[in-house]
Design a protein around this motif. Sequence first.
Motif, PDB file in Angstrom:
ATOM      1  N   GLY A  48       0.640  -1.201  -0.046  1.00 46.90           N
ATOM      2  CA  GLY A  48      -0.036  -0.052   0.031  1.00 46.90           C
ATOM      3  C   GLY A  48       0.847   1.216   0.237  1.00 46.90           C
ATOM      4  N   GLU A  49       0.321   2.276   0.209  1.00 51.67           N
ATOM      5  CA  GLU A  49       0.927   3.531   0.185  1.00 51.67           C
ATOM      6  C   GLU A  49       1.682   3.873   1.250  1.00 51.67           C
ATOM      7  OE1 GLU A  49       1.654   5.639  -2.320  1.00 51.67           O
ATOM      8  OE2 GLU A  49       0.366   5.093  -4.024  1.00 51.67           O
ATOM      9  N   ARG A  53       8.989   4.460  -0.634  1.00 52.86           N
ATOM     10  CA  ARG A  53       9.697   4.347  -1.972  1.00 52.86           C
ATOM     11  C   ARG A  53      10.479   5.279  -2.006  1.00 52.86           C
ATOM     12  NH1 ARG A  53       6.210   6.041  -7.628  1.00 52.86           N
ATOM     13  NH2 ARG A  53       8.008   5.771  -9.073  1.00 52.86           N
ATOM     14  N   TYR A  71       8.870   0.418  -9.275  1.00 52.58           N
ATOM     15  CA  TYR A  71       7.907   0.465  -8.259  1.00 52.58           C
ATOM     16  C   TYR A  71       6.639  -0.075  -8.397  1.00 52.58           C
ATOM     17  CZ  TYR A  71       4.731   2.541  -4.835  1.00 52.58           C
ATOM     18  OH  TYR A  71       3.543   2.642  -3.820  1.00 52.58           O
ATOM     19  N   ASN A  73       2.698  -0.594  -6.272  1.00 47.99           N
ATOM     20  CA  ASN A  73       1.677  -0.584  -5.422  1.00 47.99           C
ATOM     21  C   ASN A  73       0.493  -1.538  -5.288  1.00 47.99           C
ATOM     22  OD1 ASN A  73      -0.066  -0.021  -3.124  1.00 47.99           O
ATOM     23  ND2 ASN A  73      -0.420   2.028  -3.786  1.00 47.99           N
ATOM     24  N   ALA A  75      -1.948  -1.935  -3.383  1.00 49.10           N
ATOM     25  CA  ALA A  75      -3.155  -1.446  -2.876  1.00 49.10           C
ATOM     26  C   ALA A  75      -4.270  -2.564  -2.213  1.00 49.10           C
ATOM     27  CB  ALA A  75      -4.125  -0.994  -4.033  1.00 49.10           C
ATOM     28  N   ARG A 331       3.809   4.939   7.642  1.00 50.99           N
ATOM     29  CA  ARG A 331       3.008   4.283   6.574  1.00 50.99           C
ATOM     30  C   ARG A 331       1.674   4.566   6.501  1.00 50.99           C
ATOM     31  NH1 ARG A 331       6.525   0.008   7.940  1.00 50.99           N
ATOM     32  NH2 ARG A 331       8.264  -0.005   6.323  1.00 50.99           N
ATOM     33  N   GLY A 332       1.014   4.582   5.590  1.00 48.81           N
ATOM     34  CA  GLY A 332      -0.726   4.779   5.318  1.00 48.81           C
ATOM     35  C   GLY A 332      -1.130   3.642   5.740  1.00 48.81           C
ATOM     36  N   ALA A 335      -0.668   0.174   3.787  1.00 48.91           N
ATOM     37  CA  ALA A 335       0.606  -0.218   3.971  1.00 48.91           C
ATOM     38  C   ALA A 335       1.061  -0.849   5.455  1.00 48.91           C
ATOM     39  CB  ALA A 335       1.623   0.694   3.571  1.00 48.91           C
TER      40      ALA A 335
END
Length: 338
Positions: A48-49, A53, A71, A73, A75, A331-332, A335
Amino acid sequence: MGRRLAGVCVLLLMSLPACGQSGRQPGAELGAVGDVRDGFTVGLLLPGEGPDRPLFTRALASLCPRCHVQYANGAGDRARQERQIGRMLADGVQVLVLGAVDPEAAAPWVARAKLSGAKVVAYDRLANGPVDAYVATDPARVGREQALALLRATKGAGPVLLLNGPATDPYAATVKRGLHAVLDGRVTIGWERDLTRPDDAVREVAAAVAALGGAAKVAGVCCASEAVAEAVAAEMARAGMAGVPLIGHGGRPAALGRVRAGTQTATVRTDVAAEASAAARLAVEVAGGRTVYGTAIVSNGTTVSIPAVLVPPAVVTKATAQEAPAPGTARGQNAGPH
């Protein structure tokens, strides 16, 4: 599922000398797949975001200026991440740094990467399969630090609620063991559940309050991630549990805000920058065919003796929240570790 796939992975790897894909020589996974003088491609696959990165890209550039990061993601979607892995291997990516959406189900894809001659560094989550190295915030220490923060906040009073990560996640299972190593025999655990989704936390808190005889009976709550803690904080406010100690894990900006405001007692923060830096170093080392050294040796259920770098966590309380890293180093939700 991962254990059933272990035999398949072993058989696939045993057949490797007869296989040569993407122009690599048979058995290339036993030696170097890239050189810092010429550069090589590292695939960074995250669930996830988050800030990983740019942190990873900068760390890799400092070690291998000619290296390139590809990269993806996931999600939170396992099938999507599987397609991303397939595309990277088809593109000839030499090293995968894999933050698996589903660590247990990752074994066949890790095996496929090995068959293609690529190296695999498990990132933040210990994927099943024949990974070459692993980096994460030390899960046992996370559990111990969460437990100690809970004991300090409750002064040893119970009962407490433990809302753990998924039972199938090796990281979450280790955090849970760390919790119990400190809490067992020192406080009454009135309610404990292993959550598959953060959204399940609201239902579990409500059920625990009902089972224990009301909100006043709950002495404290410990959550596996900030996504869980966020849901629990909202439910505690609705249920009239203001002031009940709440411990989280991850250090997301919203969590740090709750700690500063006093609506969350503490969080055990993940040092994403240190994880990303360690992952970049491991990627360069495994690409060069060098012996990898870490801080520990771990097993993922399908592979033993995996060199691991386990980064120590940091406890953030209201007294230290102002010193916590700025937003963008946590992290979001998708993630979040576990």
